[in-house]
Design a protein around this motif. Structure first.
Motif, short mmCIF file in Angstrom:
data_model
loop_
_atom_site.label_atom_id
_atom_site.label_comp_id
_atom_site.label_asym_id
_atom_site.label_seq_id
_atom_site.Cartn_x
_atom_site.Cartn_y
_atom_site.Cartn_z
N GLU A 193 20.05 15.64 -1.10
CA GLU A 193 19.58 14.24 -1.55
C GLU A 193 18.49 14.48 -2.41
OE1 GLU A 193 18.58 10.95 1.18
OE2 GLU A 193 19.56 12.53 2.67
N THR A 194 18.21 13.62 -3.58
CA THR A 194 17.41 13.75 -4.71
C THR A 194 15.91 13.85 -3.98
OG1 THR A 194 18.66 11.90 -5.66
CG2 THR A 194 16.68 12.73 -6.72
N ASP A 195 15.51 13.14 -3.08
CA ASP A 195 14.07 13.33 -2.35
C ASP A 195 14.04 14.89 -1.95
OD1 ASP A 195 14.00 10.77 -2.69
OD2 ASP A 195 13.96 10.19 -0.68
N GLU A 196 14.99 15.43 -1.35
CA GLU A 196 14.87 16.77 -0.70
C GLU A 196 14.78 18.07 -1.73
OE1 GLU A 196 14.48 17.25 2.41
OE2 GLU A 196 15.66 15.59 3.30
N GLN A 197 15.26 17.71 -3.22
CA GLN A 197 15.60 18.84 -3.86
C GLN A 197 14.32 19.43 -4.50
OE1 GLN A 197 18.06 17.16 -7.24
NE2 GLN A 197 19.62 16.48 -5.73
N GLN A 198 13.07 18.91 -4.58
CA GLN A 198 12.07 19.67 -4.85
C GLN A 198 11.69 20.44 -3.69
OE1 GLN A 198 10.77 20.31 -7.88
NE2 GLN A 198 12.68 19.14 -8.48
N ARG A 199 11.92 19.83 -2.34
CA ARG A 199 11.27 20.62 -1.06
C ARG A 199 12.04 21.81 -0.79
NH1 ARG A 199 8.58 17.51 3.33
NH2 ARG A 199 7.50 19.65 3.20
N ILE A 200 13.26 21.83 -1.27
CA ILE A 200 14.00 23.15 -0.83
C ILE A 200 13.54 24.44 -1.19
CG2 ILE A 200 16.21 21.64 -0.34
CD1 ILE A 200 17.10 22.70 -3.04
N VAL A 207 16.78 21.30 5.05
CA VAL A 207 16.94 19.96 4.86
C VAL A 207 17.33 19.34 6.59
CG1 VAL A 207 18.44 18.18 4.01
CG2 VAL A 207 17.85 19.83 2.47
N ASP A 208 18.34 20.05 7.09
CA ASP A 208 18.87 19.71 8.16
C ASP A 208 18.58 20.83 9.38
OD1 ASP A 208 20.43 19.24 10.54
OD2 ASP A 208 21.64 18.20 9.67
N VAL A 236 13.95 28.06 -12.51
CA VAL A 236 15.20 27.77 -11.64
C VAL A 236 15.35 26.11 -11.54
CG1 VAL A 236 13.92 28.03 -9.36
CG2 VAL A 236 16.51 28.18 -9.35
N SER A 237 16.49 25.75 -11.64
CA SER A 237 16.60 24.09 -11.30
C SER A 237 17.62 23.73 -10.54
CB SER A 237 16.46 23.27 -12.77
OG SER A 237 17.87 23.68 -13.43
N VAL A 238 17.82 22.37 -9.88
CA VAL A 238 18.95 22.29 -8.91
C VAL A 238 19.50 20.92 -9.75
CG1 VAL A 238 17.30 21.16 -7.39
CG2 VAL A 238 19.74 22.08 -6.78
N SER A 239 20.65 20.69 -9.46
CA SER A 239 21.11 19.50 -9.71
C SER A 239 22.33 19.08 -8.77
CB SER A 239 21.77 19.38 -11.14
OG SER A 239 23.21 19.30 -11.29
N SER A 240 22.29 18.31 -8.11
CA SER A 240 23.21 17.95 -6.79
C SER A 240 23.52 16.42 -6.51
CB SER A 240 22.47 18.67 -5.52
OG SER A 240 23.23 18.48 -4.45
N GLN A 241 24.62 16.39 -6.10
CA GLN A 241 25.09 15.06 -5.55
C GLN A 241 25.67 15.19 -4.08
OE1 GLN A 241 27.82 13.55 -8.48
NE2 GLN A 241 27.84 11.52 -7.16
N LEU A 242 25.09 14.30 -3.17
CA LEU A 242 25.53 14.44 -1.79
C LEU A 242 26.78 14.34 -1.74
CD1 LEU A 242 23.28 14.60 0.21
CD2 LEU A 242 23.40 12.11 0.94
N GLY A 243 27.51 15.23 -0.96
CA GLY A 243 28.90 14.89 -0.54
C GLY A 243 29.99 15.89 -1.72
N VAL A 244 29.35 15.78 -2.98
CA VAL A 244 29.87 16.28 -4.04
C VAL A 244 29.71 17.89 -4.18
CG1 VAL A 244 30.65 16.00 -6.54
CG2 VAL A 244 30.04 14.12 -4.87
#
Ligand code: ADP
Length: 256
Positions: A193-200, A207-208, A236-244
C-alpha cells in the motif's frame, strides 16, 4: 540545541585563556536516540523466539513429551523459532557490517552475480512455480563493492520471491543509464500500500507481522538494502500496486 565546552588553556596560571567549543548536539542526540531505540528493538526481537523456545521446551520436559503428537508439534515450533533466531542474528550482523567501513571494491560481471544469487533461491522458485527472467547484458561489468551489491540483490530477490503468488513472475533488469548503474527487481506479488511504502525501509518494520513472520521475515531486509545503498552513495525507490506487484529500483553512481 547547542552545547558549549569551555577548556582552560593555561590551567594553574593567572592568565585566563579559554577556548569555547560550540557544536550542534541535536544531531548527536538524534543518533544516540536512534541507537538506543535500535538496541531496544533488537532485544525485543531476539527475546520473542527465545521465550517461545524456552516455554515449549519446558512444557515438554514437564511431561508433554509423553504424548507423541504434542512432542512432534512442539519440536517443530522449537525448530522454527531457532531458525528464526539464526536469521535475526544473521540480519543484525549484516546491518552492522553495512555500517562498517570495510570495502571490497572490484570490477565484476553483473549477470554472474545475479545468477549466483538466484541459485540459492532455486528451491523456493521451483516450489512456487515462479518464472524468473533476467535481462542483463552478459558483458555488463560494474566497479563497486561486490559484497554489498550482492547483499542488496539477495535481499530484493528474497522479497520478490517470498511475497510473490504461486506461478508468478520475477524480472531482474540491470543497465547503465545516464552515467549511472541501475538495477530493478520486479515481481507480480501481493504489492504494498502507498502509505506503507516509505515505512518498509525502517528497521524491523513489517507490513503484516503475522504473515511476514510465517515467511521467516525479520523486517530487516530492506533496512539493510537502504543502509548499503546509502553507503555506496546511491538511492533506492519502490513503486507498487496492491495485488499487482512491486518494483524496487537501485541506482548507484559509477566509480572510476
Ligand atoms: P521482511 O523480513 O519482513 O521481509 P523487509 O525489510 O525485507 O522485511 O521488508 C519489510 C516489509 O515490506 C515486509 O514485511 C513486507 O511486508 C514488505 N515487502 C518487502 N518487499 C516486498 C515485496 N516485494 N512485495 C510485497 N511486500 C514487500
Amino acid at each position: 540545541a547547542v552545547d558549549a565546552s569551555v577548556v582552560s588553556l593555561n590551567p594553574g596560571t593567572d592568565q585566563f585563556q579559554a577556548l569555547v567549543i560550540l557544536y550542534d548536539v541535536t544531531y548527536l542526540r538524534r543518533i544516540e536516540q536512534m541507537q538506543m531505540d535500535f538496541v531496544g528493538n533488537v532485544s525485543h526481537e531476539l527475546k520473542t523466539p527465545v521465550t517461545s523456545i524456552t516455554g515449549f521446551a519446558e512444557t515438554l520436559l514437564n511431561g508433554a513429551k509423553d504424548n507423541p503428537e504434542t512432542l512432534t508439534q512442539f519440536l517443530q515450533i522449537i525448530y522454527d523459532e531457532s531458525r528464526r533466531l539464526t536469521q535475526l542474528i544473521t540480519d543484525i550482523l549484516a546491518l552492522s557490517r553495512s555500517e562498517s567501513g570495510t570495502t571490497h571494491v572490484r570490477s565484476f560481471n553483473v549477470l554472474e552475480l545475479v545468477n549466483q544469487t538466484l541459485g540459492s533461491l532455486d528451491q523456493t522458485v521451483q516450489a512456487k512455480k515462479l518464472q524468473v527472467t533476467v535481462t542483463v547484458d552478459p558483458n555488463l561489468t560494474l566497479k563497486s563493492d561486490s559484497v554489498k551489491v550482492s547483499q542488496i540483490v539477495r535481499n530484493l530477490l528474497n522479497n520478490a520471491v517470498f511475497y510473490n503468488r504461486d506461478g508468478g513472475q520475477v524480472t531482474v533488469h540491470a543497465e547503465m543509464l545516464a552515467g549511472q548503474f541501475r538495477l530493478s527487481v520486479q515481481d507480480t506479488g501481493i504489492g504494498i500500500e502507498t502509505d506503507e511504502q516509505q515505512r518498509i525501509f525502517e528497521r524491523f518494520y513489517r507490513v503484516d507481522k503475522a504473515r511476514s513472520r510465517n515467511n521467516g521475515g525479520t523486517g530487516l531486509g530492506l533496512a539493510i538494502v537502504a543502509e548499503l545503498v546509502r553507503s555506496l552513495d546511491g538511492s533506492v525507490s519502490v513503486s507498487s500496486q496492491l495485488g499487482v506487484g512491486t518494483t524496487f529500483t537501485v541506482t548507484l553512481p559509477l566509480s572510476d
